[in-house]
Design an enzyme around this catalytic site. Structure first.
Site, PDB file in Angstrom:
ATOM      1  N   ASP A 143       0.821  -1.225   0.000  1.00 25.65           N
ATOM      2  CA  ASP A 143       0.000   0.000   0.000  1.00 25.65           C
ATOM      3  C   ASP A 143       0.849   1.266   0.000  1.00 25.65           C
ATOM      4  O   ASP A 143       0.300   2.368  -0.087  1.00 25.65           O
ATOM      5  CB  ASP A 143      -0.874   0.054   1.271  1.00 25.65           C
ATOM      6  CG  ASP A 143      -2.004  -0.960   1.251  1.00 25.65           C
ATOM      7  OD1 ASP A 143      -2.428  -1.363   0.165  1.00 25.65           O
ATOM      8  OD2 ASP A 143      -2.460  -1.337   2.357  1.00 25.65           O
ATOM      9  N   GLU A 187       2.801 -11.101   0.914  1.00 25.00           N
ATOM     10  CA  GLU A 187       2.532 -10.221  -0.233  1.00 25.00           C
ATOM     11  C   GLU A 187       2.568 -11.029  -1.523  1.00 25.00           C
ATOM     12  O   GLU A 187       3.049 -12.165  -1.538  1.00 25.00           O
ATOM     13  CB  GLU A 187       3.612  -9.123  -0.334  1.00 25.00           C
ATOM     14  CG  GLU A 187       3.613  -8.090   0.782  1.00 25.00           C
ATOM     15  CD  GLU A 187       2.545  -7.003   0.638  1.00 25.00           C
ATOM     16  OE1 GLU A 187       1.773  -7.014  -0.343  1.00 25.00           O
ATOM     17  OE2 GLU A 187       2.485  -6.129   1.539  1.00 25.00           O
TER      18      GLU A 187
HETATM   19  C1  LIG Z   1      -4.975  -3.702   2.500  1.00 25.80           C
HETATM   20  S1  LIG Z   1      -5.563  -3.695   4.143  1.00 25.80           S
HETATM   21  C2  LIG Z   1      -4.916  -5.240   4.740  1.00 25.80           C
HETATM   22  C3  LIG Z   1      -5.695  -5.785   5.908  1.00 25.80           C
HETATM   23  C4  LIG Z   1      -5.224  -7.177   6.386  1.00 25.80           C
HETATM   24  N1  LIG Z   1      -3.810  -7.186   6.723  1.00 25.80           N
HETATM   25  C5  LIG Z   1      -5.523  -8.227   5.317  1.00 25.80           C
HETATM   26  O1  LIG Z   1      -4.626  -8.541   4.522  1.00 25.80           O
HETATM   27  O2  LIG Z   1      -6.660  -8.714   5.283  1.00 25.80           O
HETATM   28  C6  LIG Z   1      -4.486  -2.506   4.906  1.00 25.80           C
HETATM   29  C7  LIG Z   1      -4.744  -2.270   6.384  1.00 25.80           C
HETATM   30  O3  LIG Z   1      -3.807  -1.289   6.875  1.00 25.80           O
HETATM   31  C8  LIG Z   1      -4.473  -0.507   7.838  1.00 25.80           C
HETATM   32  N2  LIG Z   1      -3.765   0.771   8.033  1.00 25.80           N
HETATM   33  C9  LIG Z   1      -3.681   1.820   7.188  1.00 25.80           C
HETATM   34  N3  LIG Z   1      -2.945   2.798   7.722  1.00 25.80           N
HETATM   35  C10 LIG Z   1      -2.562   2.352   8.951  1.00 25.80           C
HETATM   36  C11 LIG Z   1      -1.761   2.917   9.996  1.00 25.80           C
HETATM   37  N4  LIG Z   1      -1.205   4.122   9.857  1.00 25.80           N
HETATM   38  N5  LIG Z   1      -1.536   2.177  11.102  1.00 25.80           N
HETATM   39  C12 LIG Z   1      -2.081   0.930  11.246  1.00 25.80           C
HETATM   40  N6  LIG Z   1      -2.847   0.344  10.282  1.00 25.80           N
HETATM   41  C13 LIG Z   1      -3.082   1.059   9.157  1.00 25.80           C
HETATM   42  C14 LIG Z   1      -5.853  -0.325   7.215  1.00 25.80           C
HETATM   43  O4  LIG Z   1      -6.803   0.120   8.165  1.00 25.80           O
HETATM   44  C15 LIG Z   1      -6.128  -1.729   6.676  1.00 25.80           C
HETATM   45  O5  LIG Z   1      -6.769  -2.537   7.625  1.00 25.80           O
END
Ligand SMILES: C[S@@+](CC[C@H](N)C(=O)[O-])C[C@H]1O[C@@H](n2cnc3c(N)ncnc32)[C@H](O)[C@@H]1O
Length: 327
Positions: free
Chosen positions: A235, A263
């Protein structure tokens, strides 16, 4: 070429059918047009035109008495299969951002931000309905991967796993169910953690999982045996990914602590097998502002943050576990 150019209309049509709940209704039994129009509330003559397109692409069949049914292909759109992903791929925010892919290619900037004036994660924190569509799609994508991680990786000596950016807990649920002695810490943004609570309770795992809200750019819970991250680093751009990894490195103070990054991997030499990862790569460019990477590129990021890549374990056709240890 004609097919490739018009494919987006087919995607949109399938997604609209998913949004209307057509796979759910047809999964119960075949329906006539009138029954489907009544169930979905759609405009009957227009619905017929959509249904005919879905018959032409092999998602539905129509029998002589005009009843529509799911084909084997259409069956994939059921809720427990790809239904949540179908709804996400055609959701307005995803669709609108892809509509400005030109901006990302010309400038390197995020099309999503151009359309919505904010980054994706901020948008989801302010739009719970869209966040729910995203969560459901991640769950559908992560559930089979969680099964793969739980069965392909030896969690033997690990007492606690922190799932960094663990979303709604799907990965931890998969791992903890297979490994009864492992405990979990689910770490994510506050609004995400709140949504995860109910799921963990439903799964009967609430007592084995601590919920911690925060930002992985600031601090990650310290002292655990493993730091797991699925679909997080892709991301973010390199400097941001290194910052997240550094917070994990600072937290990985326990003896034998390891980093488990899950990943997709791009090949060193791009081929047809990379298509899904390349589509995801453009999606990362246009929406959150990240990228897909090769194994060597991940190794380089790990090193900058004080980790060494030890091995790579494939999980099904799309994902890999990259295991690293502190240097
Ligand atoms: C693409 S999702 C992946 C979720 C999970 N790991 C999965 O694969 O099912 C990215 C995750 O990163 C979290 N996220 C984004 N920015 C963040 C931050 N600054 N600190 C912690 N989590 C964060 C989002 O809320 C989201 O749940």
């Amino acid at each position: 070429m004609w097919r490739l150019l018009t494919q987006f209309r087919v995607s949109r049509a399938i997604g609209v059918a998913a949004e209307l709940g057509i796979p759910k209704f047809l999964a119960r039994h075949p329906h006539t047009l009138a029954q489907l129009a009544a169930d979905t509330g759609a405009h009957e003559p227009s619905l017929l035109r959509l249904l005919h397109l879905l018959v032409a692409v092999g998602v539905l069949s129509e029998d002589e008495s005009g009843r529509f049914a799911l084909t084997d292909l259409g069956d994939e759109l059921r809720e427990e299969n790809l239904g949540p992903l179908a709804r996400f791929f055609v959701s307005h925010h995803e669709w609108a951002a892809w509509g400005r892919l030109d901006h990302s290619i010309k400038t390197g900037g995020r099309a999503f931000d151009l359309v919505y004036g904010m980054r994706t994660w901020e948008f989801y924190s302010e739009h719970p309905a869209e966040a729910a569509v995203f969560d459901a799609a991640m769950q559908a994508l992560t559930r089979p991967v969680a099964e793969g991680v739980a069965t392909s990786y030896d969690f033997g000596t690990i007492e606690t796993v922190v799932d960094v950016g663990g979303g709604d807990g799907t990965m931890l649920i998969g791992v903890l169910r297979h490994h009864p002695t492992v405990r979990g810490i689910l770490f994510d943004r506050p609004h995400v953690i709140e949504r995860a609570r109910a799921r963990l309770e439903e799964a009967g795992l609430a007592e084995r999982v601590e919920l911690v809200a925060g930002s992985f750019f600031e601090e990650v819970p310290a002292g655990a045996g493993a730091y797991h991250m699925k679909s997080i680093l892709h991301d973010w751009e390199d400097h941001e990914a290194v910052a997240i990894l550094k917070r994990c490195r600072e937290a990985a103070t326990a003896d034998g602590a390891r980093l488990l990054v899950v990943e997709r991997l791009l090949s060193e030499r791009i081929g047809p097998d990379d298509l899904d990862s390349l589509l995801s790569d453009l999606n990362m460019l246009a929406l959150p502002g990240g990228r897909e990477r090769t194994e060597a590129e991940f190794g380089g990021l790990f090193e900058q943050a004080g980790f060494e890549l030890r091995r790579t374990i494939p999980i099904g056709p799309l994902f890999h576990i990259l295991e690293a240890t502190p240097i």
